[in-house]
Scaffold this active site. Structure first.
Site, short mmCIF file in Angstrom:
data_model
loop_
_atom_site.label_atom_id
_atom_site.label_comp_id
_atom_site.label_asym_id
_atom_site.label_seq_id
_atom_site.Cartn_x
_atom_site.Cartn_y
_atom_site.Cartn_z
N THR A 91 0.82 -1.21 0.00
CA THR A 91 0.00 0.00 0.00
C THR A 91 0.86 1.27 0.00
O THR A 91 0.38 2.32 -0.42
CB THR A 91 -0.92 0.05 1.24
OG1 THR A 91 -0.11 -0.17 2.40
CG2 THR A 91 -2.00 -1.00 1.17
N ASP A 92 2.11 1.14 0.43
CA ASP A 92 2.90 2.37 0.63
C ASP A 92 3.15 3.11 -0.68
O ASP A 92 3.05 4.33 -0.73
CB ASP A 92 4.20 2.11 1.42
CG ASP A 92 5.13 1.13 0.73
OD1 ASP A 92 4.69 0.42 -0.21
OD2 ASP A 92 6.30 1.06 1.12
N ASP B 78 9.68 1.84 6.86
CA ASP B 78 10.67 1.16 7.71
C ASP B 78 11.31 2.13 8.69
O ASP B 78 11.44 1.84 9.88
CB ASP B 78 11.77 0.54 6.85
CG ASP B 78 11.24 -0.54 5.93
OD1 ASP B 78 10.04 -0.86 6.03
OD2 ASP B 78 12.03 -1.03 5.10
#
Ligand code: ADP
Ligand code: MG
Length: 357
Positions: free
Chosen positions: A28-29, A165
């Site tokens: 989704t990012d 991240d």
């Protein structure tokens, strides 16, 4: 080996940052969507002191590797290879935003598995930036640290990564999920569902097709967004909208839209059971609509899902191999991980447990 033995002096500061695992919100990012990672207990720790000469000296205990870097004033164009690229990238990023960084000694040690998808790279960047912040009293907040770490990874390590991240490593902790809107960076820490803990098992399957598959999915999502006349698939909120698309764009977009909705539902604070269902649905969607699972990952997820006290399980990371994550009843993680791993490896795989340690 420690800092003292390597550099013959005591470190001035030490800083740590954790690895992460994503519980919901996969692929989704890059669609400007939503993610829901948590920090894992394993951390990377850096020890720092000023260098007595005009070079940066780096040592990684895990890699047993030394690197000496000539200070930026003398050689800012040189990009080091390997692990030094992440560390030097962080130094160069700080310099780019106007901080002056003297030559430093850095000793790195880590319990985050390296290259297993738990983001040892972001842990290294965030720990390094925290260490430099504390050594040099830099005015940097945790979001800025995440952004500089991401830029270090893109510009110096050559990895075109999103912001998840580094945000997770910089802002999350193992007791909380970090809801993150990857477009606006709006974020919210929410507690892990009550009486649960996280298990992560590496499938032992190398991610051979990961790069080509990833690039193809990204291109498909861009094409789907173009056909739907939206900036990114995150702007589609009604799953019905995607049903007009041609295949395979229809299923690719369906995954992204339903996955965003699963993250948004989980963000509301659902029961542990419902959270587990959302993870199971996420796996089915990644398998059937997004087609990034492989037989071994499906087998591992099925073994997890049918084990008592497992609330939900799915592949985590880009897919095509790599790890699976499960949400389980608190206190049962270690036993469940061992039991499932034994049955999984009987199928001929060589998986291993990543979390709990
Ligand atoms: P992941 O982030 O999933 O663990 P990556 O391939 O993104 O995998 O990052 C792994 C790389 O990060 C390693 O090859 C190394 O260059 C660097 N790295 C991470 N942890 C350490 C460490 N403790 N010491 C040295 N380098 C590290
Ligand atoms: Mg990484």
């Amino acid at each position: 080996m420690d800092f003292q033995q390597i550099f013959n002096a005591a470190p001035t500061v030490q800083s740590s940052a954790p690895g992460r695992v994503n519980l919901l919100g996969e692929h989704t990012d890059y669609n400007d969507g939503f993610v829901l990672p948590t920090a894992i207990p394993q951390e990377t720790t850096v020890y720092l002191g000023l260098s007595p000469n005009n070079q940066h000296h780096l040592y990684s205990a895990e890699l047993e590797e030394w690197v000496d870097i000539t200070d930026s004033n003398m050689d800012s164009s040189l990009k080091p290879q390997g692990f030094a690229s992440y560390v030097v990238g962080c130094i160069r990023m700080l310099e780019q935003v106007g901080h002056s960084i003297p030559p430093v000694n850095i000793f790195i040690t880590s319990a985050v598995p390296i290259g297993s998808g738990l983001s040892s790279s972001a842990a290294l960047e965030v720990a390094t930036l925290r260490g430099l912040r504390s050594l040099l009293h830099l005015d940097l907040d945790d979001v800025k640290i995440a952004q500089l770490g991401q830029q270090a990874e893109i510009q110096y390590a050559g990895v075109n990564c999103g912001i998840m991240d580094q945000m997770a490593s910089s802002l999350a902790d193992p007791q909380h999920l970090l809801f993150l809107d990857t477009r606006t960076l709006e974020r919210q820490k929410i507690p892990l569902p009550q009486d649960t803990e996280v298990v992560v098992i590496d499938s032992g399957i190398p991610r051979q097709l990961a790069t080509s598959g990833y690039n193809q999915r990204r291109a498909e999502c861009e094409e789907a967004a173009r056909l739907l006349q939206v900036k990114a698939l995150r702007d589609v909120t009604d799953p019905e909208t995607v049903e007009t698309l041609p295949e395979p764009l229809r299923r690719r977009a369906r995954h992204v839209v339903t996955e965003d909705n699963r993250v948004l539902e989980a963000r509301q604070g659902v029961s542990a059971e419902r959270f587990g269902e959302l993870m199971n649905d996420s796996h089915a969607s990644l398998r059937d609509d997004y087609e990034v699972s492989v037989t071994g990952l499906d087998q591992l997820v099925e073994l997890l899902q049918k084990t008592p006290d497992v609330l939900g399980a799915r592949l985590t990371g880009a897919g095509f191999g790599g790890a699976c994550v499960a949400l389980v009843t608190a206190g049962r993680g270690e036993a469940i991980a061992h039991e499932v791993l034994e049955n999984y490896n009987k199928l001929g795989y060589s998986g291993h447990i990543l979390v709990p340690e």
